[in-house]
Design a protein around this motif. Structure first.
Motif, PDB file in Angstrom:
ATOM      1  N   VAL A  48      -5.161  14.432  -8.063  1.00  0.00           N
ATOM      2  CA  VAL A  48      -6.452  13.757  -7.930  1.00  0.00           C
ATOM      3  C   VAL A  48      -6.382  12.575  -6.985  1.00  0.00           C
ATOM      4  CG1 VAL A  48      -7.326  14.494 -10.175  1.00  0.00           C
ATOM      5  CG2 VAL A  48      -6.061  12.370 -10.018  1.00  0.00           C
ATOM      6  N   ALA A  49      -5.228  11.926  -6.885  1.00  0.00           N
ATOM      7  CA  ALA A  49      -5.101  10.767  -6.002  1.00  0.00           C
ATOM      8  C   ALA A  49      -3.631  10.508  -5.704  1.00  0.00           C
ATOM      9  CB  ALA A  49      -5.708   9.524  -6.644  1.00  0.00           C
ATOM     10  N   THR A  50      -3.358  10.077  -4.489  1.00  0.00           N
ATOM     11  CA  THR A  50      -2.001   9.686  -4.127  1.00  0.00           C
ATOM     12  C   THR A  50      -2.026   8.361  -3.365  1.00  0.00           C
ATOM     13  OG1 THR A  50      -2.027  10.898  -2.032  1.00  0.00           O
ATOM     14  CG2 THR A  50      -1.174  12.070  -3.964  1.00  0.00           C
ATOM     15  N   MET A  51      -0.899   7.659  -3.451  1.00  0.00           N
ATOM     16  CA  MET A  51      -0.721   6.443  -2.674  1.00  0.00           C
ATOM     17  C   MET A  51       0.595   6.555  -1.942  1.00  0.00           C
ATOM     18  SD  MET A  51      -0.629   2.439  -3.827  1.00  0.00           S
ATOM     19  CE  MET A  51      -2.395   2.221  -3.661  1.00  0.00           C
ATOM     20  N   ASP A  52       0.537   6.409  -0.629  1.00  0.00           N
ATOM     21  CA  ASP A  52       1.733   6.594   0.181  1.00  0.00           C
ATOM     22  C   ASP A  52       2.517   5.284   0.284  1.00  0.00           C
ATOM     23  OD1 ASP A  52       3.563   7.873   1.862  1.00  0.00           O
ATOM     24  OD2 ASP A  52       1.973   8.983   2.872  1.00  0.00           O
ATOM     25  N   THR A  53       3.643   5.348   0.948  1.00  0.00           N
ATOM     26  CA  THR A  53       4.513   4.178   1.063  1.00  0.00           C
ATOM     27  C   THR A  53       3.865   3.036   1.850  1.00  0.00           C
ATOM     28  OG1 THR A  53       5.562   5.189   2.980  1.00  0.00           O
ATOM     29  CG2 THR A  53       6.618   5.543   0.844  1.00  0.00           C
ATOM     30  N   ASP A  54       2.881   3.356   2.672  1.00  0.00           N
ATOM     31  CA  ASP A  54       2.172   2.308   3.422  1.00  0.00           C
ATOM     32  C   ASP A  54       0.888   1.890   2.713  1.00  0.00           C
ATOM     33  OD1 ASP A  54       0.518   4.404   5.958  1.00  0.00           O
ATOM     34  OD2 ASP A  54       0.592   4.510   3.771  1.00  0.00           O
ATOM     35  N   SER A  55       0.752   2.329   1.461  1.00  0.00           N
ATOM     36  CA  SER A  55      -0.406   2.034   0.604  1.00  0.00           C
ATOM     37  C   SER A  55      -1.667   2.782   0.996  1.00  0.00           C
ATOM     38  CB  SER A  55      -0.708   0.537   0.536  1.00  0.00           C
ATOM     39  OG  SER A  55       0.383  -0.153  -0.035  1.00  0.00           O
ATOM     40  N   THR A  57      -4.226   5.835   0.862  1.00  0.00           N
ATOM     41  CA  THR A  57      -4.597   6.625  -0.313  1.00  0.00           C
ATOM     42  C   THR A  57      -5.296   7.912   0.075  1.00  0.00           C
ATOM     43  OG1 THR A  57      -6.674   5.410  -0.527  1.00  0.00           O
ATOM     44  CG2 THR A  57      -4.791   4.599  -1.797  1.00  0.00           C
ATOM     45  N   TRP A  58      -5.232   8.859  -0.838  1.00  0.00           N
ATOM     46  CA  TRP A  58      -5.923  10.140  -0.701  1.00  0.00           C
ATOM     47  C   TRP A  58      -6.545  10.478  -2.042  1.00  0.00           C
ATOM     48  CZ3 TRP A  58      -5.053  14.337  -3.793  1.00  0.00           C
ATOM     49  CH2 TRP A  58      -5.728  15.520  -3.446  1.00  0.00           C
ATOM     50  N   TYR A  59      -7.746  11.043  -2.003  1.00  0.00           N
ATOM     51  CA  TYR A  59      -8.430  11.481  -3.214  1.00  0.00           C
ATOM     52  C   TYR A  59      -8.949  12.894  -3.024  1.00  0.00           C
ATOM     53  CZ  TYR A  59      -8.520   6.477  -4.240  1.00  0.00           C
ATOM     54  OH  TYR A  59      -8.161   5.172  -4.473  1.00  0.00           O
ATOM     55  N   THR A  60      -8.891  13.675  -4.081  1.00  0.00           N
ATOM     56  CA  THR A  60      -9.538  14.966  -4.034  1.00  0.00           C
ATOM     57  C   THR A  60     -11.045  14.746  -4.024  1.00  0.00           C
ATOM     58  OG1 THR A  60      -9.490  17.183  -4.969  1.00  0.00           O
ATOM     59  CG2 THR A  60      -9.674  15.364  -6.536  1.00  0.00           C
ATOM     60  N   ASP A  61     -11.775  15.667  -3.425  1.00  0.00           N
ATOM     61  CA  ASP A  61     -13.198  15.451  -3.185  1.00  0.00           C
ATOM     62  C   ASP A  61     -13.990  15.153  -4.462  1.00  0.00           C
ATOM     63  OD1 ASP A  61     -13.593  17.853  -0.433  1.00  0.00           O
ATOM     64  OD2 ASP A  61     -12.899  15.772  -0.479  1.00  0.00           O
ATOM     65  N   ILE A  69      -6.956   4.487  -7.003  1.00  0.00           N
ATOM     66  CA  ILE A  69      -5.526   4.385  -7.282  1.00  0.00           C
ATOM     67  C   ILE A  69      -5.025   3.070  -6.691  1.00  0.00           C
ATOM     68  CG2 ILE A  69      -4.915   5.726  -5.221  1.00  0.00           C
ATOM     69  CD1 ILE A  69      -2.521   6.835  -6.759  1.00  0.00           C
ATOM     70  N   PHE A  70      -4.219   2.331  -7.467  1.00  0.00           N
ATOM     71  CA  PHE A  70      -3.676   1.083  -6.948  1.00  0.00           C
ATOM     72  C   PHE A  70      -2.434   0.714  -7.756  1.00  0.00           C
ATOM     73  CE2 PHE A  70      -5.239  -1.884 -10.258  1.00  0.00           C
ATOM     74  CZ  PHE A  70      -6.242  -1.121 -10.841  1.00  0.00           C
ATOM     75  N   GLN A  71      -1.662  -0.223  -7.206  1.00  0.00           N
ATOM     76  CA  GLN A  71      -0.430  -0.684  -7.858  1.00  0.00           C
ATOM     77  C   GLN A  71      -0.501  -2.187  -8.080  1.00  0.00           C
ATOM     78  OE1 GLN A  71       2.545   0.776  -4.985  1.00  0.00           O
ATOM     79  NE2 GLN A  71       3.351   2.056  -6.623  1.00  0.00           N
ATOM     80  N   ASP A  72       0.312  -2.671  -8.981  1.00  0.00           N
ATOM     81  CA  ASP A  72       0.448  -4.114  -9.142  1.00  0.00           C
ATOM     82  C   ASP A  72       1.315  -4.663  -8.004  1.00  0.00           C
ATOM     83  OD1 ASP A  72       3.175  -4.515 -11.540  1.00  0.00           O
ATOM     84  OD2 ASP A  72       2.908  -3.076  -9.914  1.00  0.00           O
ATOM     85  N   ASN A  73       1.314  -5.972  -7.857  1.00  0.00           N
ATOM     86  CA  ASN A  73       2.039  -6.582  -6.740  1.00  0.00           C
ATOM     87  C   ASN A  73       3.525  -6.292  -6.787  1.00  0.00           C
ATOM     88  OD1 ASN A  73      -0.287  -7.661  -5.636  1.00  0.00           O
ATOM     89  ND2 ASN A  73      -0.062  -9.626  -6.674  1.00  0.00           N
ATOM     90  N   ALA A  74       4.080  -6.180  -7.977  1.00  0.00           N
ATOM     91  CA  ALA A  74       5.515  -5.901  -8.120  1.00  0.00           C
ATOM     92  C   ALA A  74       5.835  -4.437  -7.901  1.00  0.00           C
ATOM     93  CB  ALA A  74       5.990  -6.336  -9.504  1.00  0.00           C
ATOM     94  N   ARG A  75       4.778  -3.629  -7.791  1.00  0.00           N
ATOM     95  CA  ARG A  75       4.950  -2.182  -7.590  1.00  0.00           C
ATOM     96  C   ARG A  75       5.775  -1.539  -8.694  1.00  0.00           C
ATOM     97  NH1 ARG A  75       3.645  -0.034  -2.325  1.00  0.00           N
ATOM     98  NH2 ARG A  75       2.733  -1.660  -1.046  1.00  0.00           N
ATOM     99  N   THR A  76       5.567  -2.032  -9.922  1.00  0.00           N
ATOM    100  CA  THR A  76       6.229  -1.391 -11.063  1.00  0.00           C
ATOM    101  C   THR A  76       5.248  -0.628 -11.936  1.00  0.00           C
ATOM    102  OG1 THR A  76       5.993  -3.397 -12.398  1.00  0.00           O
ATOM    103  CG2 THR A  76       8.056  -3.131 -11.155  1.00  0.00           C
ATOM    104  N   THR A  77       3.960  -0.801 -11.664  1.00  0.00           N
ATOM    105  CA  THR A  77       2.941  -0.104 -12.442  1.00  0.00           C
ATOM    106  C   THR A  77       1.896   0.471 -11.500  1.00  0.00           C
ATOM    107  OG1 THR A  77       3.239  -1.627 -14.293  1.00  0.00           O
ATOM    108  CG2 THR A  77       1.269  -0.259 -14.306  1.00  0.00           C
ATOM    109  N   LEU A  78       1.593   1.731 -11.707  1.00  0.00           N
ATOM    110  CA  LEU A  78       0.556   2.420 -10.951  1.00  0.00           C
ATOM    111  C   LEU A  78      -0.663   2.556 -11.842  1.00  0.00           C
ATOM    112  CD1 LEU A  78      -0.005   4.118  -8.299  1.00  0.00           C
ATOM    113  CD2 LEU A  78       0.554   6.113  -9.699  1.00  0.00           C
ATOM    114  N   TYR A  79      -1.830   2.373 -11.262  1.00  0.00           N
ATOM    115  CA  TYR A  79      -3.071   2.457 -12.028  1.00  0.00           C
ATOM    116  C   TYR A  79      -4.003   3.516 -11.447  1.00  0.00           C
ATOM    117  CZ  TYR A  79      -1.618  -2.135 -13.770  1.00  0.00           C
ATOM    118  OH  TYR A  79      -0.921  -3.168 -14.331  1.00  0.00           O
ATOM    119  N   LEU A  80      -4.882   3.987 -12.290  1.00  0.00           N
ATOM    120  CA  LEU A  80      -5.991   4.823 -11.856  1.00  0.00           C
ATOM    121  C   LEU A  80      -7.238   4.324 -12.573  1.00  0.00           C
ATOM    122  CD1 LEU A  80      -6.690   7.305 -10.064  1.00  0.00           C
ATOM    123  CD2 LEU A  80      -6.612   8.661 -12.177  1.00  0.00           C
ATOM    124  N   GLN A  81      -8.102   3.681 -11.823  1.00  0.00           N
ATOM    125  CA  GLN A  81      -9.387   3.246 -12.361  1.00  0.00           C
ATOM    126  C   GLN A  81     -10.371   4.402 -12.243  1.00  0.00           C
ATOM    127  OE1 GLN A  81     -10.277   0.270 -13.844  1.00  0.00           O
ATOM    128  NE2 GLN A  81     -12.262   1.218 -14.257  1.00  0.00           N
TER     129      GLN A  81
END
Length: 123
Positions: A48-55, A57-61, A69-81
C-alpha cells in the motif's frame, strides 16, 4: 537482525482514522526501504505504501490522498496514518524493511517482516 512489531490497529467506523506504528527493535532503519502491506480475507497481500532511502514515497492508487507513510526522526519507527477509512480497507496490515533502495513491492522480497496488526472498518 531487525525485529519489526506493528501496533495501532483496531475497529473503526467508515470515515474514521487510525495511525499504525512499526517499531524496529530500537535500531535505525536509515538506509532501508520500508513498506506497509495489507492482506484482506481471501485476497493476496498487496503493497500500500513504501518509503525509499531518500524518503521518497509511493502509494497504491486506492489509498492515495488517504494514507501517509512517514518515519520518526530517529528512523526507528515507521508509521502509516490512515484517514477516511472505508470498509474495503479492512485487512491485516504488515510492515517490512529491506536494506537498500526499494526494488520490489512484494512482501516476501523484504528481508525483515512484521506479524501484522488488524484493521477492521465497519459501515
Amino acid at each position: 537482525q531487525v525485529r519489526l512489531v506493528e501496533s495501532g490497529g483496531g475497529s473503526v467506523q467508515d470515515g474514521g482514522s487510525l495511525r499504525l506504528s512499526c517499531a524496529a527493535s530500537g535500531k535505525s532503519l536509515s538506509g532501508h526501504c520500508m513498506g506497509w502491506f495489507r492482506q484482506a480475507p481471501g485476497k493476496e497481500r498487496e503493497a500500500v505504501a513504501t518509503m525509499d532511502t531518500d524518503s521518497s514515497t509511493w502509494y497504491t492508487d486506492s489509498v492515495k490522498d488517504r494514507f501517509t507513510i512517514f518515519q520518526d526522526n530517529a528512523r526507528t519507527t515507521l508509521y502509516l496514518q490512515i484517514n477516511s477509512l472505508k470498509p474495503e480497507d479492512t485487512a491485516r496490515y504488515y510492515c517490512a524493511a529491506d536494506w537498500g533502495v526499494c526494488i520490489s513491492r512484494v512482501f516476501s522480497d523484504f528481508r525483515y517482516r512484521g506479524q501484522g496488526t488488524q484493521v477492521t472498518v465497519s459501515s
